[in-house]
Design a protein around this motif. Structure first.
Motif, PDB file in Angstrom:
ATOM      1  N   ASP A 276      40.339  61.238  57.028  1.00 37.97           N
ATOM      2  CA  ASP A 276      39.722  60.148  57.785  1.00 37.97           C
ATOM      3  C   ASP A 276      38.924  60.733  58.949  1.00 37.97           C
ATOM      4  O   ASP A 276      39.489  61.371  59.830  1.00 37.97           O
TER       5      ASP A 276
ATOM      6  N   GLN B 290      40.112  59.012  62.377  1.00 39.17           N
ATOM      7  CA  GLN B 290      41.440  59.494  62.772  1.00 39.17           C
ATOM      8  C   GLN B 290      41.430  61.001  62.995  1.00 39.17           C
ATOM      9  O   GLN B 290      42.292  61.549  63.687  1.00 39.17           O
TER      10      GLN B 290
ATOM     11  N   ARG C 197      42.126  63.241  60.900  1.00 34.88           N
ATOM     12  CA  ARG C 197      43.274  63.849  60.241  1.00 34.88           C
ATOM     13  C   ARG C 197      43.483  63.211  58.867  1.00 34.88           C
ATOM     14  O   ARG C 197      42.881  62.186  58.545  1.00 34.88           O
TER      15      ARG C 197
ATOM     16  N   THR D  76      45.286  61.001  56.347  1.00 36.94           N
ATOM     17  CA  THR D  76      45.987  59.734  56.572  1.00 36.94           C
ATOM     18  C   THR D  76      46.219  59.032  55.237  1.00 36.94           C
ATOM     19  O   THR D  76      45.351  59.049  54.362  1.00 36.94           O
TER      20      THR D  76
ATOM     21  N   TYR E 286      46.832  55.554  53.188  1.00 37.05           N
ATOM     22  CA  TYR E 286      46.537  54.124  53.293  1.00 37.05           C
ATOM     23  C   TYR E 286      47.086  53.377  52.084  1.00 37.05           C
ATOM     24  O   TYR E 286      47.213  53.947  50.990  1.00 37.05           O
TER      25      TYR E 286
END
Length: 119
Positions: free
Chosen positions: A99, A102, A104, A106, A108
Motif C-alpha cells: 500500500d 500506508q 507498508r 497491508t 485487506y
C-alpha cells in the motif's frame, strides 16, 4: 486505502456452478497475493483458494478439483463447480497489498458475498 468489492454470490442448486468476482482498487503499489475465504456461522473463517504474485495457486482440500481461482491485474475470480450444500457460506475476498499510502504491506478484506447451495 484499498477497497475490495465482491460480486457474484447467490442461490444455486447442488451440482451447479457459480463465479465470484472481486475488484481491488485504491492505493495499490503491488499485489503480493489474493485469496478467497469463506465462513459459516459459528465456525472460523477458512481459506478456500489463493493465488500469489507468481500466479501460483493453492486450494483447500475440500474444494480441489471443483473450484478454480484466477487473477487478472487487480481482479480475482473464483469459479465454483459441482457445488455442494456444505459450500454454503459467506465468501470473502482477501488481498495482501503493498500500500503506497500506508507505506507498508497491508492485508485487506472485502465485505463478503453470500453463496447458498440448496435445492
Amino acid at each position: 486505502q484499498v477497497q475490495l468489492v465482491e460480486s457474484g454470490g447467490g442461490l444455486v442448486q447442488p451440482g451447479g456452478s457459480l463465479r465470484l468476482s472481486c475488484a481491488a482498487s485504491g492505493s495499490i503499489r503491488s499485489i503480493y497475493s489474493m485469496a478467497w475465504y469463506r465462513q459459516v456461522p459459528g465456525k472460523e473463517r477458512e481459506m478456500v483458494a489463493s493465488i500469489n504474485h507468481e500466479y501460483s495457486t493453492n486450494y483447500a482440500d475440500s474444494v480441489k478439483g471443483r473450484f478454480g481461482i484466477a487473477r487478472i491485474n487487480a481482479y480475482v475470480y473464483l469459479t465454483m463447480n459441482s457445488l455442494r450444500v456444505e459450500d454454503t457460506a459467506v465468501y470473502y475476498c482477501n488481498a495482501d497489498i503493498d500500500d503506497y499510502i500506508q507505506q507498508r504491506r497491508t492485508e485487506y478484506w472485502g465485505g463478503g458475498t453470500l453463496v447458498t447451495v440448496s435445492s
